[in-house]
Design a protein around this motif. Structure first.
Motif, mmCIF file in Angstrom:
data_model
loop_
_atom_site.group_PDB
_atom_site.id
_atom_site.type_symbol
_atom_site.label_atom_id
_atom_site.label_comp_id
_atom_site.label_asym_id
_atom_site.label_seq_id
_atom_site.Cartn_x
_atom_site.Cartn_y
_atom_site.Cartn_z
ATOM 1 N N GLU A 179 0.221 -4.792 5.411
ATOM 2 C CA GLU A 179 -0.922 -5.271 6.180
ATOM 3 C C GLU A 179 -1.791 -4.119 6.657
ATOM 4 O OE1 GLU A 179 -1.875 -7.997 10.159
ATOM 5 O OE2 GLU A 179 0.166 -7.863 9.357
ATOM 6 N N GLU A 180 -1.147 -3.070 7.184
ATOM 7 C CA GLU A 180 -1.901 -1.923 7.692
ATOM 8 C C GLU A 180 -2.619 -1.186 6.558
ATOM 9 O OE1 GLU A 180 1.181 -3.077 10.513
ATOM 10 O OE2 GLU A 180 1.266 -2.588 8.377
ATOM 11 N N MET A 181 -2.017 -1.187 5.365
ATOM 12 C CA MET A 181 -2.612 -0.518 4.210
ATOM 13 C C MET A 181 -3.650 -1.378 3.494
ATOM 14 S SD MET A 181 0.692 1.262 2.402
ATOM 15 C CE MET A 181 1.478 2.738 3.057
ATOM 16 N N GLY A 182 -3.763 -2.650 3.909
ATOM 17 C CA GLY A 182 -4.677 -3.551 3.230
ATOM 18 C C GLY A 182 -4.181 -3.966 1.857
ATOM 19 N N ARG A 183 -2.870 -4.142 1.744
ATOM 20 C CA ARG A 183 -2.256 -4.424 0.451
ATOM 21 C C ARG A 183 -1.678 -5.843 0.379
ATOM 22 N NH1 ARG A 183 1.808 0.259 -1.198
ATOM 23 N NH2 ARG A 183 1.935 -1.150 -2.989
ATOM 24 N N GLN A 184 -2.253 -6.770 1.117
ATOM 25 C CA GLN A 184 -1.723 -8.136 1.123
ATOM 26 C C GLN A 184 -1.789 -8.767 -0.268
ATOM 27 O OE1 GLN A 184 -3.870 -6.822 3.255
ATOM 28 N NE2 GLN A 184 -3.732 -7.691 5.326
ATOM 29 N N ASP A 185 -2.809 -8.430 -1.044
ATOM 30 C CA ASP A 185 -2.973 -9.008 -2.376
ATOM 31 C C ASP A 185 -2.504 -8.055 -3.482
ATOM 32 O OD1 ASP A 185 -4.146 -11.282 -1.234
ATOM 33 O OD2 ASP A 185 -6.123 -10.321 -1.219
ATOM 34 N N ASP A 186 -1.857 -6.989 -3.086
ATOM 35 C CA ASP A 186 -1.376 -5.997 -4.048
ATOM 36 C C ASP A 186 -0.038 -6.454 -4.629
ATOM 37 O OD1 ASP A 186 -0.587 -3.795 -5.468
ATOM 38 O OD2 ASP A 186 -0.804 -2.383 -3.822
ATOM 39 N N GLU A 187 0.021 -6.595 -5.930
ATOM 40 C CA GLU A 187 1.250 -7.056 -6.572
ATOM 41 C C GLU A 187 2.266 -5.944 -6.795
ATOM 42 O OE1 GLU A 187 0.133 -8.993 -10.168
ATOM 43 O OE2 GLU A 187 -0.857 -10.690 -9.166
ATOM 44 N N HIS A 188 1.872 -4.701 -6.566
ATOM 45 C CA HIS A 188 2.799 -3.592 -6.753
ATOM 46 C C HIS A 188 3.944 -3.665 -5.726
ATOM 47 C CE1 HIS A 188 -0.868 -1.572 -8.569
ATOM 48 N NE2 HIS A 188 0.036 -1.474 -9.528
ATOM 49 N N GLN A 189 5.155 -3.391 -6.178
ATOM 50 C CA GLN A 189 6.275 -3.245 -5.261
ATOM 51 C C GLN A 189 6.097 -1.944 -4.483
ATOM 52 O OE1 GLN A 189 9.220 -4.990 -4.342
ATOM 53 N NE2 GLN A 189 9.243 -3.312 -2.871
ATOM 54 N N MET A 190 6.194 -1.999 -3.171
ATOM 55 C CA MET A 190 6.055 -0.770 -2.390
ATOM 56 C C MET A 190 7.221 0.162 -2.655
ATOM 57 S SD MET A 190 4.420 -1.465 1.381
ATOM 58 C CE MET A 190 4.561 0.287 1.718
ATOM 59 N N GLY A 191 6.954 1.435 -2.583
ATOM 60 C CA GLY A 191 7.982 2.448 -2.768
ATOM 61 C C GLY A 191 7.444 3.797 -2.350
ATOM 62 N N ILE A 192 7.560 4.124 -1.063
ATOM 63 C CA ILE A 192 7.042 5.394 -0.557
ATOM 64 C C ILE A 192 7.975 6.515 -0.992
ATOM 65 C CG2 ILE A 192 6.364 6.698 1.478
ATOM 66 C CD1 ILE A 192 4.612 4.276 0.926
ATOM 67 N N ARG A 193 7.429 7.485 -1.710
ATOM 68 C CA ARG A 193 8.227 8.585 -2.249
ATOM 69 C C ARG A 193 7.880 9.936 -1.652
ATOM 70 N NH1 ARG A 193 12.932 6.962 -4.344
ATOM 71 N NH2 ARG A 193 12.670 5.254 -5.835
ATOM 72 N N GLY A 194 6.719 10.035 -1.024
ATOM 73 C CA GLY A 194 6.329 11.313 -0.449
ATOM 74 C C GLY A 194 5.620 11.143 0.875
ATOM 75 N N ILE A 195 5.919 12.034 1.832
ATOM 76 C CA ILE A 195 5.286 12.041 3.150
ATOM 77 C C ILE A 195 4.815 13.465 3.417
ATOM 78 C CG2 ILE A 195 5.685 11.854 5.634
ATOM 79 C CD1 ILE A 195 5.600 9.180 4.425
ATOM 80 N N PHE A 196 3.573 13.603 3.901
ATOM 81 C CA PHE A 196 3.067 14.946 4.199
ATOM 82 C C PHE A 196 2.007 14.857 5.290
ATOM 83 C CE2 PHE A 196 0.245 18.593 3.601
ATOM 84 C CZ PHE A 196 1.158 19.625 3.562
ATOM 85 N N VAL A 197 2.013 15.820 6.204
ATOM 86 C CA VAL A 197 0.978 15.929 7.235
ATOM 87 C C VAL A 197 0.246 17.242 7.007
ATOM 88 C CG1 VAL A 197 0.480 16.054 9.697
ATOM 89 C CG2 VAL A 197 2.318 14.569 8.869
ATOM 90 N N ASP A 198 -1.079 17.181 6.800
ATOM 91 C CA ASP A 198 -1.832 18.379 6.463
ATOM 92 C C ASP A 198 -2.214 19.180 7.707
ATOM 93 O OD1 ASP A 198 -4.087 17.196 7.621
ATOM 94 O OD2 ASP A 198 -4.952 16.565 5.713
ATOM 95 N N SER A 199 -2.961 20.269 7.502
ATOM 96 C CA SER A 199 -3.305 21.185 8.588
ATOM 97 C C SER A 199 -4.231 20.556 9.624
ATOM 98 C CB SER A 199 -3.970 22.436 8.004
ATOM 99 O OG SER A 199 -5.107 22.094 7.227
ATOM 100 N N LYS A 200 -4.875 19.437 9.285
ATOM 101 C CA LYS A 200 -5.740 18.735 10.225
ATOM 102 C C LYS A 200 -5.013 17.596 10.949
ATOM 103 C CE LYS A 200 -9.942 19.761 7.601
ATOM 104 N NZ LYS A 200 -11.104 19.192 6.874
ATOM 105 N N GLY A 201 -3.733 17.420 10.617
ATOM 106 C CA GLY A 201 -2.958 16.364 11.262
ATOM 107 C C GLY A 201 -3.032 15.026 10.568
ATOM 108 N N VAL A 202 -3.622 14.975 9.375
ATOM 109 C CA VAL A 202 -3.728 13.723 8.628
ATOM 110 C C VAL A 202 -2.421 13.461 7.881
ATOM 111 C CG1 VAL A 202 -4.932 12.502 6.768
ATOM 112 C CG2 VAL A 202 -6.217 13.964 8.347
ATOM 113 N N LEU A 203 -1.936 12.227 7.997
ATOM 114 C CA LEU A 203 -0.729 11.813 7.287
ATOM 115 C C LEU A 203 -1.097 11.333 5.888
ATOM 116 C CD1 LEU A 203 2.322 10.916 7.174
ATOM 117 C CD2 LEU A 203 1.531 8.705 8.056
ATOM 118 N N TRP A 204 -0.406 11.877 4.881
ATOM 119 C CA TRP A 204 -0.578 11.455 3.490
ATOM 120 C C TRP A 204 0.686 10.750 3.042
ATOM 121 C CZ3 TRP A 204 -4.962 12.969 0.409
ATOM 122 C CH2 TRP A 204 -5.869 13.795 1.072
ATOM 123 N N MET A 205 0.513 9.606 2.382
ATOM 124 C CA MET A 205 1.647 8.810 1.910
ATOM 125 C C MET A 205 1.532 8.588 0.411
ATOM 126 S SD MET A 205 1.390 6.041 5.052
ATOM 127 C CE MET A 205 -0.409 6.231 5.183
#
Length: 354
Positions: A214-240
């Motif tokens: 829901e937060e990602m806006g993926r309600q209609d996304d048929e892909h199975q979720m599978g988070i494989r990488g997490i990173f926070v850059d030098s500006k504090g932005v979270l990358w997934m």
């Protein structure tokens, strides 16, 4: 034709030509790369890691030793030679590699943790570790376990161990979705992030942030979720990095679909894409790097929004880039699977170093 008509016609032609050039420039910037053949590299295979399925984690300890974790062994490189650890060295598991604030090196798989004493490893009970500080260990998934185990994060701090359960309801039928699929990552604001096969969780001040479909806006996304990488850059932005839907960012206020934004989803382009992302890192120059499955390694320049995709022709021989690790000197190590290898980038192409 009068002067006004002539002026309008010329304006339309000039506008159309400018648009063509702009579009051609965008495509060129996404697909062009430096001449990979202009710099030859002398290959030294003496330090290549032993054959295994893939390199899953990398750590540089305070002594400058490099540690590599694979499904079959954990290896240590002291700058001169490579040493391997497995069952004969007291290490009955492989998994994530950590270093605590005391300089101790740990290997854990979510159920067991082993500490290195300088020669070999010995097991410590995760829920009763008393000789460490500054460790975050996720409670993982045992594929053979038929019972429900509450997923969450172990915090080993001030020589005591605390467990923080993920804010989910017990459901034996969905237990595989909520077990951590990434190593715990400590962000700039002391938030500890963990990715699962269903959501991303951030722990701060004993409270969890939860990011899902829901937060990602993926309600209609048929892909199975599978988070494989997490990173926070030098500006504090979270990358997934999601293995199926691509890369998402979170700046503390809003979540954006980075892959969709740049039209690099599987429906957007032919050939290599960013929809099967596995690993993320930031270079010392502020450029972002993305490791994928079957689509090589991508470099992104935030200033120009240009992409360069490096593939087998550029030295990326592995099908999957599992993790990207930044050393204390600022060098990036790209760990691959199928075949297992660790690559470095010389500014033009990749070559295998370990």
């Amino acid at each position: 034709m009068n002067k006004l008509s002539t002026f309008i016609t010329l304006s339309i032609i000039m506008t159309f030509t400018s648009l063509q050039l702009a579009c051609n420039k965008k495509v060129k910037s996404q697909n062009s790369k430096p001449n990979a053949n202009s710099l030859k590299v002398s290959i030294d295979s003496s330090l290549w890691l032993k054959k295994t399925r893939g390199i899953r984690d990398i750590l540089e300890d305070k002594q400058g030793n490099l540690w590599f974790s694979s499904p079959d062994y954990v290896a240590k490189f002291d700058g001169k030679a490579m040493y391997y650890f497995s069952k004969n060295d007291g290490l009955s598991i492989t998994g994530n590699i950590h270093e605590d604030s005391y300089g101790n090196v740990w290997v854990e798989n979510g159920f067991k943790a082993f500490k290195y004493d300088g020669k070999c490893f010995f097991e410590e009970k995760i829920n009763n570790i008393t000789n460490s500080n500054g460790l975050w260990i996720q409670r993982g998934l045992n594929p053979t376990d038929t019972t429900y185990t509450q997923p969450g994060l172990y915090e080993i701090n001030n020589k005591t161990t605390s467990f923080h359960p993920l804010p989910i309801k017990k459901n034996i039928n969905n237990k595989h979705l909520h077990y951590p699929s990434t190593k715990a990552f400590l962000g700039k604001d002391s938030t500890v992030w963990i990715g699962t096969m269903n959501r991303v969780y951030g722990l701060k001040n004993n409270s969890f942030i939860s990011i899902g479909r829901e937060e990602m806006g993926r309600q209609d996304d048929e892909h199975q979720m599978g988070i494989r990488g997490i990173f926070v850059d030098s500006k504090g932005v979270l990358w997934m990095a999601d293995n199926g839907a691509g890369i998402f960012t979170y700046n503390g206020k809003e979540i954006k679909n980075f892959t969709k934004k740049h039209h690099l989803d599987e429906e957007d382009v032919e050939g290599n894409t960013l929809h099967r992302a596995f690993s993320i890192a930031e270079g010392s120059d502020g450029k972002m790097w993305f490791g994928t499955v079957y689509s090589g390694i991508w470099n992104y320049n935030p200033s120009t929004e240009e992409f360069i995709n490096y593939t087998m022709d550029d030295g990326v021989k592995s099908e999957n880039i599992w993790t990207i690790y930044k050393t204390k000197e600022g060098k990036l190590l790209f760990a691959g699977e199928s075949p297992a290898a660790v690559y470095v980038f010389n500014g033009k192409k990749f070559h295998r170093k370990y």
